[in-house]
Design a protein around this motif. Structure first.
Motif, PDB file in Angstrom:
ATOM      1  N   THR A   1      -0.769  10.642  -5.037  1.00 44.51           N
ATOM      2  CA  THR A   1      -1.237  11.694  -4.127  1.00 44.51           C
ATOM      3  C   THR A   1      -2.363  12.499  -4.757  1.00 44.51           C
ATOM      4  O   THR A   1      -3.372  12.787  -4.108  1.00 44.51           O
ATOM      5  CB  THR A   1      -0.067  12.625  -3.747  1.00 44.51           C
TER       6      THR A   1
ATOM      7  N   SER B   1      -3.401   8.308   2.232  1.00 48.08           N
ATOM      8  CA  SER B   1      -2.308   8.373   1.258  1.00 48.08           C
ATOM      9  C   SER B   1      -1.117   7.573   1.780  1.00 48.08           C
ATOM     10  O   SER B   1      -1.167   6.973   2.848  1.00 48.08           O
ATOM     11  CB  SER B   1      -1.921   9.822   0.993  1.00 48.08           C
TER      12      SER B   1
ATOM     13  N   SER C   1       6.473   6.161   0.753  1.00 45.21           N
ATOM     14  CA  SER C   1       6.895   7.114  -0.276  1.00 45.21           C
ATOM     15  C   SER C   1       8.377   6.957  -0.600  1.00 45.21           C
ATOM     16  O   SER C   1       8.771   6.956  -1.767  1.00 45.21           O
ATOM     17  CB  SER C   1       6.626   8.543   0.184  1.00 45.21           C
TER      18      SER C   1
END
Length: 68
Positions: A8, A33, A39
């Motif tokens: 990030t 991202s 994630s």
């Protein structure tokens, strides 16, 4: 978690430079991202690798101290 934080930070840090560079060439480019699912997968895989490594380490240690 460190890998997610690092990726990030790198996206944020590189974004302005990439925007400037693509502006010089009049090209359209966007850095995105990780998504939420990516994630979570990154955190899960990291935790799983940590568990596997600790299991191997403890097993090797127990083998060395076990009386014969």
């Amino acid at each position: 978690m460190i890998a997610w934080l690092f990726s990030t930070i790198m996206v944020i840090w590189l974004e302005s430079g990439v925007v400037n560079l693509t502006g010089l060439y009049k090209a359209k480019f966007e850095i995105i991202s990780l998504t939420f699912n990516e994630s979570i997968m990154l955190l899960f895989i990291g935790a799983l690798l940590g568990l596997i490594a600790s299991f191997i380490s403890v097993k090797q240690y127990l083998v060395t101290i076990e009386p014969k």
